[in-house]
Design a protein around this motif. Sequence first.
Motif, short mmCIF file in Angstrom:
data_model
loop_
_atom_site.label_atom_id
_atom_site.label_comp_id
_atom_site.label_asym_id
_atom_site.label_seq_id
_atom_site.Cartn_x
_atom_site.Cartn_y
_atom_site.Cartn_z
N SER A 272 0.83 -1.21 0.00
CA SER A 272 0.00 0.00 0.00
C SER A 272 0.87 1.26 0.00
O SER A 272 0.60 2.23 0.73
N LEU A 273 1.91 1.23 -0.82
CA LEU A 273 2.78 2.39 -1.02
C LEU A 273 2.79 2.67 -2.52
O LEU A 273 3.68 2.22 -3.25
N PRO A 274 1.80 3.41 -3.04
CA PRO A 274 1.65 3.56 -4.50
C PRO A 274 2.88 4.13 -5.20
O PRO A 274 3.15 3.79 -6.35
N TRP A 275 3.65 4.97 -4.53
CA TRP A 275 4.80 5.60 -5.19
C TRP A 275 5.92 4.61 -5.52
O TRP A 275 6.79 4.90 -6.34
N LEU A 276 5.91 3.42 -4.89
CA LEU A 276 6.90 2.40 -5.23
C LEU A 276 6.78 1.95 -6.68
O LEU A 276 7.72 1.40 -7.25
N ASP A 277 5.62 2.19 -7.29
CA ASP A 277 5.38 1.76 -8.66
C ASP A 277 6.01 2.70 -9.68
O ASP A 277 6.00 2.41 -10.88
N SER A 278 6.57 3.84 -9.23
CA SER A 278 7.09 4.84 -10.16
C SER A 278 8.50 5.28 -9.78
O SER A 278 8.72 6.42 -9.37
#
Length: 355
Positions: A272-278
Amino acid sequence: MTDVVVIGAGMAGLVCAQQLTQAGYGVRVVEKSRGLGGRVATRRLQGTCADHGTCYLKPEGELLGRFVELLGDRQILKVWTDKVDQLTANGTIERSPSLSPRYVAPEGMSAIAKFLAQGLDILLNQRVVAITATPENSWRLTLESSDEEITAQALVVAIPAPQAFMLLAPLGESLLDAEFIRCLGSVEFSPCISAIAGYPPTSSPLPQWLALTFTDHTEIAWIGFDSSKRLHPQQPHFVLQSNANFAKLHLETEDLQPVGQYLWQRAAQTLSLPWLDSPNWLQVHRWRYAFPTIPWNETVLAAKTPLPLVCCGDWCGGNLVEGAMVSGLAAATAINQQLHNLALPNVNFFNFFTQ
């Protein structure tokens, strides 16, 4: 002609070479990679470094404990954390109930290998492609990118067993006994894919954990907040390690960048850490021989041949750094017994580094 050639500059090979060198033998180490340490590896990138192999040391035996103490005195190692948390199958993070210090090198874990390599004769970027026995009762090694051939009285093969098998099996049973070849071929490894990702300094929220293992995840085995090891990190970066089943699916994948991107997408969803995807940047590495799953049950595997030949590594007895070091010491003892039986340094050979 040299006394001993050691193939592989991982922990086992460096310890063996250091022990024999201190005893007075002429030793040459041949390593196919650009760097030292084998899976005790560090990648230099984007103005920082990341440990994409062995992530920390957790000493349990006396040998590694004394080594860690020595490296701590030299300011090479420091305590990173005393616990590794666990992400359970239902998505909750369980704090580790046991505390045990994990040691890391702020300059990268490869600093450990560089310390062990002091004073050794090491050829980097040199792959051994063939081994033969000469009529003069010595080993001849042919190198891939050089016209030079190396001859030696004794040979230590300190690389993963499947690689050693491919190199030694062509010698055949006329020189190597069938049992040695069978035992070498019985060792098996599981693979791993490591993905290093860097993010903007403004990324938030940053995790509270430094290291996290995953229980029953379909792709991911471990994540470490790698930039927290560095003395003055400029931006957060992380190292992710896949599990073996996922890595097996991509052993022959030519372009690993999409594989790494997928792993970080899954990590972002799971944590649940969305910024890890970018990530700002991403590098991916394939470890074909990451962890021994069927190891050899002794500290070395020695061939019954008139020419001394010993195999060693972390696959001899276990898959830890400590196992590799113990195997390297045992290999030095076995080679010495077949050569001149010189006085080897005490098992605490680290005295050499304190002089």
